[in-house]
Enzyme design. Structure first.
Site, PDB file in Angstrom:
ATOM      1  N   ARG A 116      -5.318  -7.772 -12.100  1.00 30.34           N
ATOM      2  CA  ARG A 116      -3.873  -7.497 -12.276  1.00 30.34           C
ATOM      3  C   ARG A 116      -3.184  -8.630 -13.016  1.00 30.34           C
ATOM      4  O   ARG A 116      -2.316  -8.408 -13.841  1.00 30.34           O
ATOM      5  CB  ARG A 116      -3.191  -7.267 -10.919  1.00 30.34           C
ATOM      6  CG  ARG A 116      -3.188  -5.831 -10.466  1.00 30.34           C
ATOM      7  CD  ARG A 116      -4.535  -5.403 -10.022  1.00 30.34           C
ATOM      8  NE  ARG A 116      -4.783  -3.980 -10.110  1.00 30.34           N
ATOM      9  CZ  ARG A 116      -6.010  -3.463 -10.020  1.00 30.34           C
ATOM     10  NH1 ARG A 116      -7.053  -4.250  -9.883  1.00 30.34           N
ATOM     11  NH2 ARG A 116      -6.186  -2.182 -10.110  1.00 30.34           N
ATOM     12  N   ASP A 125      17.861   9.171  -0.852  1.00 32.02           N
ATOM     13  CA  ASP A 125      17.502   8.340  -2.000  1.00 32.02           C
ATOM     14  C   ASP A 125      18.779   8.058  -2.791  1.00 32.02           C
ATOM     15  O   ASP A 125      19.731   8.841  -2.753  1.00 32.02           O
ATOM     16  CB  ASP A 125      16.477   9.072  -2.884  1.00 32.02           C
ATOM     17  CG  ASP A 125      15.662   8.107  -3.719  1.00 32.02           C
ATOM     18  OD1 ASP A 125      14.479   7.883  -3.382  1.00 32.02           O
ATOM     19  OD2 ASP A 125      16.217   7.546  -4.689  1.00 32.02           O
TER      20      ASP A 125
END
Lengths: 208, 282
Positions: free
Chosen positions: B38, B146
């Site tokens: 990563r 949300d």
């Protein structure tokens, strides 16, 4: 089906009334003080009211909410109020102030140099930790300025500990000089040796 | 990804210490390959010539690099039955504690926030129906919220692609979904209508308070993206939204202990969760 969906109105609630909020900071009921501490983040006069209430607040969760509200104000006045609490005799207030300054220091570049040159060695020790949240080069520079002039070995130890994470090769000369200055202290020499090893193990110097 | 030299032991240790301080995520030498991959991806994306210059970029959060890096380290996608161990913890341990104080027929309220396109709240509904033997004894209310009203529209529509369903058995897909064209499935209306969706920004007390108190809140993989002040405000909002003794489940890489002292850590066989102390007045 046992799953139910109840009719609900999820529109945002009304803004709190300022004078009521500030008055409730002194309520005998901790639930009311908690709510007032949170609402005071959006109220004119909230900073001075919270700063006055914090030293006598005995409920830890209300204190936490008060510090968060001071952070949300994010003004010079609120920062001064938090720094004032860093000098408190109460460990709870000092810890609360430090945790709050940690989340502010990145957005206020003038804050850390001021704290690192404070006359109180305890404030300088606590403030070294705040450098972790700054860019490498800036943190290294500020801690080196401190180390170059610092006479308190415990302050130096705190700065060296932070340099173990943030330090670049720019710190090597200052670290070596610090080790020489405290040559009669094996502890600081050992700590500095580890930091120097870490820095010189990097592939190239960090520039930020 | 271009060839980059392996991280030195000190570089890896420095990075891991930083990640731990910043996010609570713990990586050991055992995860070196995963982390290094990563790091190299992000070094390539940020055109960093060395680890040192990338680490500096990460620490100052240049162009939101902290978020990019954390995204790269965590699987940041939503799908049904994600982090199933937490769902197991819900039915094995959390609800057992919550119903000790409730009479049969009383409400159990569960909040999924942020709920994105609805996979999490619908997963909660399906999991409870399939795995909690006492599901018929209580009124269970599941709310998904949300900040993004576009994802709420999608959640309300209840249509999902193949990837969202990848963890579900064919039995569950057949039982709770009807197939549509182009490898898409619509969740059954009964289930779709059993979950309520609402808009809420978890850093705005005025928007969270109105949702009332919950027994369990699922708030996964969002706090890591906030700055320090917002994270504390969000933690206090979530605390307010929990009933005393209520639980909050965070993402596997998140730790409430580094954000706020308001919660107690509870370690169960399947998950570590955070609890509003039962004695805290409401």
């Amino acid at each position: 089906m046992p799953l139910v969906r109840k009719p609900a109105n999820h529109s945002p609630g009304p803004k709190p009334d300022a004078s009521k909020v500030l008055g409730l900071l002194a309520s005998a009921n901790p639930v009311e003080r908690w709510a007032a501490a949170r609402d005071a983040a959006n109220v004119i006069g909230g900073v001075s009211a919270i700063a006055a209430a914090l030293p006598t607040e005995h409920d830890s969760r209300v204190r936490e909410a008060m510090f968060t509200s001071l952070a949300r104000h994010a003004t010079a006045e609120s920062t001064d109020a938090i720094i004032g609490l860093l000098r408190s005799d109460s460990a709870n207030l000092r810890t609360g102030a430090l945790d709050t300054l940690r989340i502010l220091v990145g957005a206020a570049p003038e804050l850390l140099p001021r704290l690192l040159s404070d006359a109180d060695a305890d404030v300088r020790i606590l403030s070294c930790e705040l450098a972790r949240s700054l860019p490498n080069a800036e943190a290294t520079h500020l801690l080196c300025v401190l180390l170059a002039a610092e006479r308190e070995i415990n302050v130096c130890a705190a700065a060296v500990d932070v340099l173990a994470e943030v330090g670049s090769s720019d710190a090597l000369a200052t670290l070596n000089e610090c080790a020489r200055r405290f040559g009669d202290s094996p502890f600081i020499a050992f700590a500095i040796e580890i930091v120097i090893h870490r820095i010189t193990s990097q592939s190239t110097p960090a520039r930020a | 990804v271009p060839e980059f030299p392996a991280l030195t032991e000190e570089e890896f240790r420095r990075l891991c210490e930083y990640l731990y301080r910043r996010s609570g995520m713990i990586f050991t030498e055992a995860k070196r390959y995963y982390v290094e991959r990563r790091v190299h991806e992000r070094m390539s994306a940020t055109r960093s010539a060395s680890f040192a210059s990338y680490f500096a970029c990460l620490r100052i959060n240049a162009r939101g690099e902290n978020e990019h890096f954390v995204n790269a380290l965590t699987v940041n996608e939503t799908y049904f039955y994600r982090e199933e161990h937490q769902l197991r913890c819900l039915t094995t341990d959390l609800l057992a504690e919550r119903i000790r104080e409730k009479r049969k027929g009383e409400a159990i309220r569960i909040w999924s926030v942020p709920c994105s396109t609805g996979e999490e709240p619908f997963s909660l509904a399906m999991w409870l129906l399939e795995n909690w033997p006492r599901v018929d004894e209580y009124e269970i209310e599941i709310i998904g919220s949300d900040i993004d009203t576009k994802v709420l529209e999608q959640a309300n529509a209840g249509v999902f692609g193949k990837r969202a369903l990848m963890r579900l058995s064919p039995y569950l897909v057949e039982k709770y979904f009807s197939p549509m064209l182009e490898e898409r499935w619509r969740i059954l209306d009964d289930l779709r209508h059993s979950v309520q969706f609402s808009a809420a920004n978890i850093v705005e007390p005025n928007e969270t308070r109105i949702h009332g108190n919950f027994d369990v809140i699922f708030c996964r993989n969002v706090l890591i993206y906030f700055d320090g002040a917002s994270r504390r405000v969000a933690a206090e909002n979530l605390y307010e939204n929990l009933l005393p003794g209520g639980f909050i489940c965070l993402g596997h890489a998140e730790s409430m202990s580094r954000i706020s002292p308001l919660f107690e850590v509870r370690r169960f066989a399947d998950a570590i969760v955070y609890q509003r102390p039962a004695g805290d007045p409401n």
